[in-house]
Design a protein around this motif. Sequence first.
Motif, mmCIF file in Angstrom:
data_model
loop_
_atom_site.group_PDB
_atom_site.id
_atom_site.type_symbol
_atom_site.label_atom_id
_atom_site.label_comp_id
_atom_site.label_asym_id
_atom_site.label_seq_id
_atom_site.Cartn_x
_atom_site.Cartn_y
_atom_site.Cartn_z
ATOM 1 N N ASP A 74 -108.875 41.288 5.321
ATOM 2 C CA ASP A 74 -107.695 40.675 4.697
ATOM 3 C C ASP A 74 -107.275 39.404 5.425
ATOM 4 O O ASP A 74 -106.091 39.128 5.584
ATOM 5 C CB ASP A 74 -106.543 41.677 4.652
ATOM 6 C CG ASP A 74 -106.193 42.257 6.024
ATOM 7 O OD1 ASP A 74 -106.947 42.044 6.992
ATOM 8 O OD2 ASP A 74 -105.144 42.929 6.129
ATOM 9 N N PHE A 75 -108.251 38.618 5.836
ATOM 10 C CA PHE A 75 -108.011 37.414 6.634
ATOM 11 C C PHE A 75 -107.006 36.470 5.976
ATOM 12 O O PHE A 75 -106.172 35.862 6.651
ATOM 13 C CB PHE A 75 -109.339 36.683 6.871
ATOM 14 C CG PHE A 75 -109.203 35.390 7.615
ATOM 15 C CD1 PHE A 75 -108.932 35.373 8.975
ATOM 16 C CD2 PHE A 75 -109.343 34.174 6.951
ATOM 17 C CE1 PHE A 75 -108.804 34.179 9.661
ATOM 18 C CE2 PHE A 75 -109.211 32.973 7.628
ATOM 19 C CZ PHE A 75 -108.946 32.971 8.990
ATOM 20 N N ALA A 76 -107.055 36.355 4.662
ATOM 21 C CA ALA A 76 -106.207 35.381 3.962
ATOM 22 C C ALA A 76 -104.860 35.948 3.512
ATOM 23 O O ALA A 76 -104.033 35.217 2.974
ATOM 24 C CB ALA A 76 -106.953 34.817 2.759
ATOM 25 N N THR A 77 -104.616 37.236 3.741
ATOM 26 C CA THR A 77 -103.377 37.861 3.292
ATOM 27 C C THR A 77 -102.260 37.608 4.296
ATOM 28 O O THR A 77 -102.467 37.703 5.506
ATOM 29 C CB THR A 77 -103.574 39.379 3.112
ATOM 30 O OG1 THR A 77 -104.687 39.602 2.264
ATOM 31 C CG2 THR A 77 -102.351 40.023 2.511
ATOM 32 N N THR A 78 -101.060 37.311 3.797
ATOM 33 C CA THR A 78 -99.965 36.946 4.695
ATOM 34 C C THR A 78 -98.719 37.804 4.510
ATOM 35 O O THR A 78 -97.647 37.452 4.988
ATOM 36 C CB THR A 78 -99.585 35.468 4.507
ATOM 37 O OG1 THR A 78 -99.249 35.241 3.142
ATOM 38 C CG2 THR A 78 -100.723 34.551 4.910
ATOM 39 N N SER A 79 -98.837 38.934 3.843
ATOM 40 C CA SER A 79 -97.668 39.788 3.648
ATOM 41 C C SER A 79 -98.095 41.229 3.425
ATOM 42 O O SER A 79 -99.093 41.498 2.742
ATOM 43 C CB SER A 79 -96.839 39.315 2.455
ATOM 44 O OG SER A 79 -95.835 40.252 2.138
#
Length: 245
Positions: free
Chosen positions: A95-100
């Motif tokens: 989930d490298f690009a997930t921010t929440s």
Amino acid sequence: MNEKPTALVTGASRPEGLGFAVARELAGRGHHVVLAGRHLDRTRAMAARLAAEGLSAAAVRLDVTAPEDVSACARFLRPAGRLDVLVNNAATMPDFATTSLLDADLAEARTSYDVNVLGAWALVQACLPLLRAAPAARIVNVSSAAATQIAAGPDWPHGVRSPGYALAKYALNALTASLAAELRGTGILVNAVDPGPVATHPERGDDAEDRSPAEAAFDVVRAATLPAGGPSGALLSAGAPGLRA
């Protein structure tokens, strides 16, 4: 039985990875190093590179999420008679690009937990007889500063980046402390190491200030070679007293 102390380093099949750098450093300090990775051909190539440098190395296939692989890895180590160092370095950040946390993909979170937490836990269980047979075994779980987002709780002002990975590394730190408590008095020291930002993924665009794998490996190896009476159950960060000169 190998006369050298034996070390197992997981996630050691990438030439630019931290696992390979740790394996090289341990081998240079006189260990027989077993490199473990999901792709045996790549892992054997890494072991062959060390052997070409005159270092003692072997390779084993290991997917830490596969119980049969974990058992086979422990059997592979059995002829050595002991395991002096276990470095749980295998990791994944799907989930490298997930921010929440609110829009996290829970399938990715499960994958992260399976690899980063349960994989390390399973390997400790499988290798425990060999660790107990060593005179002063060391277990090192490679952690991440990502866990600090979870530890901060409501004081963290932003959304959690890579939430599945961050939660998994937070749980790995807790596992480290719990294992150390259960192994107190055995001579086995268990610590987690946060090596800081490391330039291991050029395909993602490493930052200029990231440490090289070789530099970060020193922190992991120093935790793996702590003297008797050293810390156990700790999260040791890059530059922590007792880790770096």
